[in-house]
Design a protein around this motif. Structure first.
Motif, mmCIF file in Angstrom:
data_model
loop_
_atom_site.group_PDB
_atom_site.id
_atom_site.type_symbol
_atom_site.label_atom_id
_atom_site.label_comp_id
_atom_site.label_asym_id
_atom_site.label_seq_id
_atom_site.Cartn_x
_atom_site.Cartn_y
_atom_site.Cartn_z
ATOM 1 N N ALA A 1 -1.085 37.467 -55.892
ATOM 2 C CA ALA A 1 -1.819 36.598 -56.817
ATOM 3 C C ALA A 1 -2.509 35.469 -56.053
ATOM 4 C CB ALA A 1 -0.860 36.028 -57.867
ATOM 5 N N ASN A 2 -1.763 34.850 -55.153
ATOM 6 C CA ASN A 2 -2.356 33.756 -54.383
ATOM 7 C C ASN A 2 -3.481 34.244 -53.479
ATOM 8 O OD1 ASN A 2 -0.955 30.995 -54.696
ATOM 9 N ND2 ASN A 2 0.714 32.467 -54.790
ATOM 10 N N LEU A 3 -3.286 35.417 -52.898
ATOM 11 C CA LEU A 3 -4.316 35.974 -52.025
ATOM 12 C C LEU A 3 -5.631 36.140 -52.784
ATOM 13 C CD1 LEU A 3 -5.411 37.380 -49.551
ATOM 14 C CD2 LEU A 3 -4.229 39.457 -50.236
ATOM 15 N N SER A 4 -5.510 36.628 -53.983
ATOM 16 C CA SER A 4 -6.702 36.851 -54.790
ATOM 17 C C SER A 4 -7.468 35.552 -55.017
ATOM 18 C CB SER A 4 -6.271 37.459 -56.126
ATOM 19 O OG SER A 4 -7.381 37.926 -56.815
ATOM 20 N N SER A 5 -6.743 34.496 -55.332
ATOM 21 C CA SER A 5 -7.447 33.234 -55.568
ATOM 22 C C SER A 5 -8.038 32.680 -54.284
ATOM 23 C CB SER A 5 -6.517 32.222 -56.228
ATOM 24 O OG SER A 5 -5.579 31.740 -55.322
ATOM 25 N N VAL A 6 -7.375 32.925 -53.142
ATOM 26 C CA VAL A 6 -7.945 32.479 -51.878
ATOM 27 C C VAL A 6 -9.246 33.213 -51.603
ATOM 28 C CG1 VAL A 6 -7.638 32.479 -49.372
ATOM 29 C CG2 VAL A 6 -5.774 31.743 -50.853
ATOM 30 N N GLU B 1 -9.741 46.555 -46.076
ATOM 31 C CA GLU B 1 -11.035 46.852 -45.479
ATOM 32 C C GLU B 1 -11.400 48.329 -45.590
ATOM 33 O OE1 GLU B 1 -10.569 45.052 -41.638
ATOM 34 O OE2 GLU B 1 -11.667 43.268 -42.288
ATOM 35 N N SER B 2 -10.377 49.181 -45.766
ATOM 36 C CA SER B 2 -10.675 50.609 -45.858
ATOM 37 C C SER B 2 -11.371 50.956 -47.172
ATOM 38 C CB SER B 2 -9.383 51.409 -45.728
ATOM 39 O OG SER B 2 -8.646 51.313 -46.931
ATOM 40 N N LEU B 3 -11.229 50.094 -48.157
ATOM 41 C CA LEU B 3 -11.855 50.380 -49.446
ATOM 42 C C LEU B 3 -13.221 49.709 -49.478
ATOM 43 C CD1 LEU B 3 -8.704 49.918 -51.595
ATOM 44 C CD2 LEU B 3 -10.108 51.969 -51.570
ATOM 45 N N HIS B 4 -14.228 50.513 -49.617
ATOM 46 C CA HIS B 4 -15.555 49.948 -49.559
ATOM 47 C C HIS B 4 -16.112 49.621 -50.950
ATOM 48 C CE1 HIS B 4 -19.568 49.051 -48.460
ATOM 49 N NE2 HIS B 4 -19.990 49.909 -49.381
ATOM 50 N N SER B 5 -16.658 48.453 -51.076
ATOM 51 C CA SER B 5 -17.385 48.102 -52.302
ATOM 52 C C SER B 5 -18.489 47.128 -51.925
ATOM 53 C CB SER B 5 -16.435 47.468 -53.319
ATOM 54 O OG SER B 5 -17.178 46.887 -54.369
ATOM 55 N N ASP B 6 -19.639 47.247 -52.591
ATOM 56 C CA ASP B 6 -20.757 46.347 -52.279
ATOM 57 C C ASP B 6 -20.554 44.961 -52.864
ATOM 58 O OD1 ASP B 6 -21.705 48.787 -51.427
ATOM 59 O OD2 ASP B 6 -22.825 49.129 -53.286
ATOM 60 N N ASN C 1 -17.925 41.629 -54.345
ATOM 61 C CA ASN C 1 -16.743 40.843 -54.032
ATOM 62 C C ASN C 1 -15.457 41.604 -54.399
ATOM 63 O OD1 ASN C 1 -14.690 38.826 -54.018
ATOM 64 N ND2 ASN C 1 -16.326 37.307 -54.020
ATOM 65 N N LYS C 2 -14.528 41.680 -53.441
ATOM 66 C CA LYS C 2 -13.330 42.496 -53.666
ATOM 67 C C LYS C 2 -12.086 41.675 -54.003
ATOM 68 C CE LYS C 2 -13.746 44.758 -49.697
ATOM 69 N NZ LYS C 2 -13.487 45.750 -48.645
ATOM 70 N N LEU D 1 -5.052 41.999 -57.012
ATOM 71 C CA LEU D 1 -4.500 42.001 -58.367
ATOM 72 C C LEU D 1 -4.210 43.424 -58.829
ATOM 73 C CD1 LEU D 1 -6.632 39.166 -59.930
ATOM 74 C CD2 LEU D 1 -4.344 39.050 -58.950
ATOM 75 N N THR D 2 -5.019 44.381 -58.401
ATOM 76 C CA THR D 2 -4.689 45.786 -58.698
ATOM 77 C C THR D 2 -3.403 46.163 -57.980
ATOM 78 O OG1 THR D 2 -7.054 46.177 -58.772
ATOM 79 C CG2 THR D 2 -5.658 48.101 -58.816
ATOM 80 N N TRP D 3 -3.254 45.696 -56.749
ATOM 81 C CA TRP D 3 -1.973 45.926 -56.061
ATOM 82 C C TRP D 3 -0.816 45.353 -56.865
ATOM 83 C CZ3 TRP D 3 -3.844 43.726 -50.679
ATOM 84 C CH2 TRP D 3 -4.792 44.613 -50.138
ATOM 85 N N PHE D 4 -1.016 44.168 -57.377
ATOM 86 C CA PHE D 4 -0.001 43.522 -58.210
ATOM 87 C C PHE D 4 0.358 44.443 -59.366
ATOM 88 C CE2 PHE D 4 1.871 39.447 -59.753
ATOM 89 C CZ PHE D 4 2.220 39.859 -61.023
#
Lengths: 341, 341, 341, 341, 341
Positions: free
Chosen positions: C134-139, C174-179, C181-182, C187-190
């Motif tokens: 959760a914290n990572l996502s906000s960072v 980094e292995s998951l590519h998206s054009d 903001n990731k 949060l999906t991991w959460f």
């Protein structure tokens, strides 16, 4: 009919809003032309009166009065604009609030379609009846606040005829006496019928029942809010203050803005144009803004720009039935999509 | 393209907003230069007309008319500013309201990823199809309100081609007749498919199903709100009143702000600058504010500053598929973090 | 640093706000003094120019121009104030909206602490990892909108180093590519990890899992809103209109407010004070208000009064770990309270 | 009585709001006529005083004072309008906020009707008692804030008599001592009784109990908000500032707007109309707006336009009992609707 | 003490707000009289200075300066009013926002009373402790923002003494180190204790536990919001701009509004009243409005009109204990109501 025009001005091109000026339907011209004619008539009367019917001495008096009135309309004696700004902003917020309170059955129908099971007749009957109750409730409430809907359904029999209610239900509805609007009754039927469907196992678990109840309450809250928006208007006093401000302003204009004899050398009276261009402009502008207020203070009337309540009622019942009946468990085959990897 | 500039003014440094003045993209200059040219042209015409084409007596008359018009533009006859302030504030609130109603699938995809189970083909198929339905629904709604999206998907076939819909689904979609926008249908499919997934045990419990239903309803509510924002515009009358106010103001300026012969000693006419600096400033300012209104009244057009609907559609489908397919139960090993004590 | 001062003015004592005037940090003086110096310099230049460098005839012309400009700045030609009022009010609402969208993990940590069980290592690992995600996502989201946070974490490696992410997770990320903001990935991991914890029985029932999912969605919604506040600014055109209004006003002041020779008897020019006290006052006032706008239009910069994002990030991770690790089932003995009867 | 008038102005017809001007009930005339008489009286007194009771020299002094006062009322010394606009807008928002906080039992009764089972006496008793508790709570809160309701129920015995409370309950209620408003007690009884009904199996599952609790909390929140709206008024200081502004404005008008001898050639004093038309107009307008503020600052009084609290109390109890008793599982036969295909 | 006065003006009677003018407590007079005295003193000083201490030539200079200053205060150089209007409206919204964020335990206590079971000592202990934690948390937060509460509880020991905390808990609280406000800790205890109560079977089902958690989170959100309202003030710059505007206005008034020698024939200086009635009126009015801002910018101080935080704390703990302890399953006998049919 609601007048949608945003598509026309989707892009801020050259000319911009100017193309919106050449419309008649829902336009300011249509709303205002009668008032404008009356104002012009009265102005003309005083103009003729001053120019041809008065003795020289009477003209002097008239000029003094006109100058006095003009002083009133030029300075900030009555700040029409300001009070209009506040009033119209309030009315606008209520207007949008009413629109967003319009009870749409979409959530309810999605929930009914997904949680009241059985493709057999009983299942269909339950789903259709539940949705009919919800729609009936909104028709009852709209009938009491919208002149258009009231014209369409002058009596409860008309509602039965339109298929929103059965005759059994009508009898039931009328047998219960209450001094107040009974729009909530079909929703209580909904609640009881959902409870019954749970007992029959048509609703498979308590959580699904709860979901039905929650959406029902949301739906009811909107019906209720709509009713209260109608009941509790902007205080009459406020509307009166605004109206008097605008009307008195133009009452003084009719005399104060007459073109006085340029030869008499009154200040700012060097030109006799006969047609008071600026005053008409102001009339157009201030009265136009007041008309905006009139238009939006009750969006359930029959103005060009009022909400399409009857059309929405039709949409809601049609869509409800589609969703809970035709579309029930009626899915296209689930195949891999184009981007499957 | 949306014009983001807040990063540039993150700090209130010396000069502040001044650096924002030198941008062309999405700038006031780009929006306004055509109108400015027209205004200057007309002003110039009257200027030449007054100076070279009129006899001395006609000039006198012109001056009297100019003074009369000027009086109108100087005093508060038409309070352009005030009405613009109220109007733009209303439009701004709607603009932001529309943006926050944009249906984003993020919540839905997180819920689908966590609650529709199975790493096998059936599981993937279910998750992908559910998210495809959600995205399809938003494409259908956006197609009806955004000119950009409509250009991208002029027909339903284009949507099929882009992979949002299968041909089976298209047939299904078209077989159901409704006189109204059918954007909600894929969401009913979602509801029914989720219900099926529960029966198959892919959704493990009733509470997870309820969660899916709740997020579905939130998503639908946003689609619906977007549709209604488009349908119910700010009343046309209001927009017309504002437009007429601004346009008539500058119509009078074109004559009233001419530089009159300084030798004739008219009040405040001591200087002949040829270029009406202040009037141009005002034009820039008032028309600029009106342009703000034009820009934001429909944020789904093709202006520089309109919402990037197509880009958002791409983002939504890409991200949806990533979340429910690639990332499903695909976790990095859970190890002790750096600060473990 | 955020400047809190309400405690100082908690009571409406004599003098009231006056004590707030003598502060430098976060003050108007600090924000404005450079602009003020420039303005004074230019004014001084024209003053010297007019007094010493012009021939008598040129002075006459200068005076005529000055009077013309003054007329512009005195009357309501450009109503700087009004447009500032509307603009700053809009900006203020966005500013507070951004602050209340700041993702705080408090609800989430309370829910994790109460519902993800096990005092053993696995239990601790799960709880800590969930909160770390959760914290990572906000960072991640703050890094993309706040200059301060971006300086602190210029690359993803810095985030790993700070302990918000493991190297495994970075590789995964980094292995998951998206054009786009990731930020939503952790949060999906959460969501997936919570689902796993339910399978392992660490989350004891479906309702607790649902609670985790609900709070997760609330948290994500805030991250998302913050992102969109950053992406969709107040339309550039609006900011430009306001800036031009203020700047042009003072451009005209620099000439129009010169003290003209009192002996020439120009109206309102009886006194030569050399220092244009009122104009400086106005400068202070109007430019100050514009600075308020600059300050709050992006509260994630490095101004004195901008949000303390880095401090909040530290607080959030510290508090999260305290709540889910140290405090897990770590209760003081439950004894009768003082008022037990 | 609440004055509803929107139906009359549903359509923006010719004349528009003008028809609203001819109403007495809830009108501005009714609210204002006393103040108007007083104002006219005082004005008349000074008029007679100036014309007949003063020596020529005293008249000169009076004229000087009058001119001085007039200057005050004409220019923007005290911008009555502006401050009224802000104040009334604040008051209006509170007014509507209070109305929407009015506790309506509709959601609660629907939930009780659908989830507390048993057509036998015990079932009826439970359902009726639960709804009675809810209604009792709102009566207790309204009694403390509405003068009308307080007149109807001067003591708790009156509430017992009206059937909202039994004597047992009254005794119970009084035995619990608290220094603060005890309106929340019946709601705690509701909570405990619902809990008991669950134990008895009358509420069939935990989810239904939770639904009851949720709706109870919503209901309580509204009661509480109403209480706090009453407790925390708009700061007295604000109201005083507005009142003083309006009153002092007209205090100066009474002298400053006297018609001075036209022969003395004072500026703008060429006409002796005896009746100060414009001043009366202003009085009407400004005082009218202040009256709007007075009217809506406490909507629980006995003004024509105040909320119909007693009527609402009657409606609520009647409707509650209908819904949970008469309508319990009392459905019309479920038959195919008209459009069944 | 909060000053409630709406009951007094429940009806819009004759005189209306006038009765509110004769109050001292919480009144504008009480807030303002010191400033007024200072202003009068300074004015008097300059008055005496001008009349008696200057030579004739110095008087001439003084008059020129006074006229210059007066020009500044009469025209719209610094539009004090406008900026005050915007500022006070912002402050007012924050003020009400703070009030509605005040954490009230009512929902929580109702939920605890209905869902944490057992009339034995352990049951009582659990319920009382849970409510104590909730109240403790709000005391901790209020202590950090309200000067009144801080005076009452200068140290944590005072809180223990007042019975909100046991010494065990204090030790526990202090053993956990965090650099930030630790108000959330008792709420984590609440969460953990509720979880334990579920294990013991005191909370009978998962749904009841979830209800406790939901209400806990609502409660915490309010505490948190209150904390942030305190931390993030209206930007200091804005407050300074407003203060400077008002103060500088009256600084110029002190000279510009002196009565100049009427014999010198300055425009609008025909009368020497000695007491500048209008200026005092303006002082009262503008400074009064600024005082409104000072009053409401921090409603947790010790002004007459500030929130009664200590009283609310007492109410909350008292009411909490009543509801969960004395009233637990303590119902009056359920008998048929009066209207039973």
């Amino acid at each position: 009919m609601t007048v949608s025009y945003t598509l026309e001005v989707a892009n801020a091109r050259f000319g911009g809003f100017s193309r919106l000026l050449f419309r008649w339907k829902g336009s300011i011209y249509r709303l205002l032309y009668k008032e404008l004619l009356v104002f012009c008539g009265v102005y003309l009367f005083f103009s003729v009166f001053y120019r041809f019917m008065l003795t020289s001495k009477q003209q002097d008096l008239f000029e003094r009065i006109a100058l006095y009135c003009d002083q009133f309309t030029n300075t900030n004696f009555i700040p029409v604009l300001f009070v209009l700004g506040f009033y119209v902003t309030l009315a606008f917020n209520r207007w949008w609030g009413q629109y967003t309170s319009f009870p749409l059955p979409d959530n309810l129908m999605m929930v009914v379609s997904g949680n009241v099971h059985g493709a057999d007749e009983r299942g269909r009957l339950l789903r259709r009846t539940l949705m009919r109750y919800a729609n009936l409730s909104s028709v009852l409430i709209l009938r009491s606040i919208s002149t258009r809907v009231h014209k369409r359904f002058p009596t409860l029999e008309h509602i039965v005829e339109a298929g929103f209610m059965t005759t059994h239900e009508l009898k039931h509805f009328e047998s219960l006496h209450s001094d107040f609007n009974k729009y909530w009754m079909p929703l209580t039927w909904f609640s009881n019928l959902a409870s019954k469907a749970r007992e029959e196992g048509r609703v498979r678990d308590d959580i699904a029942l709860r979901l039905l109840m929650d959406e029902l309450n949301n739906y009811r809250a909107k019906c209720s809010l709509l009713f209260h928006y109608d009941w509790i208007s902007i205080p009459l006093v406020y509307t009166q203050v605004v109206t008097i401000a605008v009307y008195s302003f133009f009452a003084f204009c009719v005399i104060g803005r007459q073109f006085l004899n340029p030869e008499k050398g009154y200040k700012n009276h060097n030109l006799d144009l006969y047609v008071p261009v600026f005053t008409l402009m102001q009339f157009f502008f201030y009265t136009g803004w007041l008309k905006v207020g009139e238009l939006i203070i009750n969006p359930f009337g029959e103005d060009d720009d009022d909400f399409e309540t009857n059309q929405l009622i039709d949409r809601n019942i049609q869509v409800s039935m589609l969703a809970v009946d035709d579309m029930y468990q009626n899915l296209a085959p689930i195949v891999k999509d184009k981007h499957w990897a």
